[in-house]
Design an enzyme around this catalytic site. Sequence first.
Site, short mmCIF file in Angstrom:
data_model
loop_
_atom_site.label_atom_id
_atom_site.label_comp_id
_atom_site.label_asym_id
_atom_site.label_seq_id
_atom_site.Cartn_x
_atom_site.Cartn_y
_atom_site.Cartn_z
N HIS A 1 0.82 -1.23 0.00
CA HIS A 1 0.00 0.00 0.00
C HIS A 1 0.84 1.27 0.00
CE1 HIS A 1 -3.43 -2.59 0.84
NE2 HIS A 1 -4.18 -1.57 0.53
N ASP B 1 -0.39 -7.77 1.52
CA ASP B 1 0.09 -6.38 1.49
C ASP B 1 1.60 -6.29 1.70
OD1 ASP B 1 -0.60 -3.32 3.42
OD2 ASP B 1 0.18 -3.64 1.38
N SER C 1 3.34 1.96 8.24
CA SER C 1 3.12 0.82 7.32
C SER C 1 4.44 0.39 6.69
CB SER C 1 2.16 1.23 6.20
OG SER C 1 0.89 1.52 6.76
N1 LIG Z 1 -2.96 1.24 13.83
C1 LIG Z 1 -3.04 0.70 12.51
C2 LIG Z 1 -2.37 1.56 11.48
C3 LIG Z 1 -1.15 1.15 10.93
C4 LIG Z 1 -0.56 1.93 9.91
C5 LIG Z 1 -1.19 3.12 9.46
C6 LIG Z 1 -2.42 3.52 10.05
N2 LIG Z 1 -3.10 4.68 9.68
C7 LIG Z 1 -3.06 5.27 8.46
N3 LIG Z 1 -2.51 4.77 7.36
N4 LIG Z 1 -2.71 5.69 6.33
C8 LIG Z 1 -3.38 6.77 6.83
N5 LIG Z 1 -3.79 7.91 6.23
C9 LIG Z 1 -4.46 8.82 6.99
N6 LIG Z 1 -4.72 8.66 8.31
C10 LIG Z 1 -4.30 7.53 8.93
N7 LIG Z 1 -4.55 7.33 10.28
C11 LIG Z 1 -4.74 8.35 11.22
C12 LIG Z 1 -4.19 9.63 11.07
C13 LIG Z 1 -4.40 10.61 12.08
C14 LIG Z 1 -5.13 10.32 13.23
C15 LIG Z 1 -5.66 9.03 13.38
O1 LIG Z 1 -6.31 8.75 14.51
C16 LIG Z 1 -5.46 8.07 12.38
C17 LIG Z 1 -3.64 6.54 8.18
C18 LIG Z 1 -3.00 2.74 11.06
#
Ligand SMILES: NCc1cccc(Nc2n[nH]c3ncnc(Nc4cccc(O)c4)c23)c1
Length: 220
Positions: free
Chosen positions: A41, A77, A171
């Site tokens: 991703h 992924d 990620s």
């Molecule tokens: N915990 C699992 C996990 C692993 C890897 C990446 C992710 N999140 C995200 N991956 N891509 C994203 N694009 C925009 N926002 C995102 N999460 C986000 C951003 C700000 C505040 C919040 O509470 C959540 C993500 C979540």
Amino acid sequence: ILGGYEAKPHLRPYMASLQLDGQHICGGFLIAKQWVLSAAHCTEETLHSLPEPHKRLYRVRAQIPHPGSNIHNNKDDLLLLQLEEEAELNAHVQVLPVQREDRDVAPDTVCEVAGWGTINHSGRRPDKLYQLERPVLSRDVCNHRTRHDHTITEKMMCTDSRRKDTCKGDSGGPLVCNGVAEGVVTAGSRVCGNYKKPAIYTRIAPYTAWIDGVIAAGAA
Ligand SMILES: NCc1cccc(Nc2n[nH]c3ncnc(Nc4cccc(O)c4)c23)c1
């Protein structure tokens, strides 16, 4: 990484930051001298650098997403990146061994995850690597209908996400249990720090044949 702390320099010499025009996009880690493993991703057209202060920028010669990966779910992924040249291994640049035995990590095993992902909910990006210890969550608990509702396959694993969790930009990084990479961070529902949405990782052991095949072909 939410709720974690700054990693000590050089303690994770396998960590890589996938960057686009100098901006961190995803984590990754060195699995061979010329190969980095990350998540499908993460964007294409990535430049690729290893961590400060022994950071070196390596151009990416080839990007090979797993053929089963797609934008609609977290399946398969994984992304293999062939570097333009072999990384020079030293005390600060090392390969991380991956798990080759396809057996679930026992629930409650405490593993480590690191990354340059956001460190708060407003999306603050650190300039230092952060890390976190997290216990493995059983697939049954992770698949509960109030959690990931039976979307976690046997090729995925979970860790508890109450407050301390992976987040945007983490990620592609490795979940390391007893010094071995067992999983690769995947965004899943993209939620961070909510115990109802445990962190999800692509397990590596089910994919070692694919990884070995790509490296053998690429090395040709
Ligand atoms: N915990 C699992 C996990 C692993 C890897 C990446 C992710 N999140 C995200 N991956 N891509 C994203 N694009 C925009 N926002 C995102 N999460 C986000 C951003 C700000 C505040 C919040 O509470 C959540 C993500 C979540």
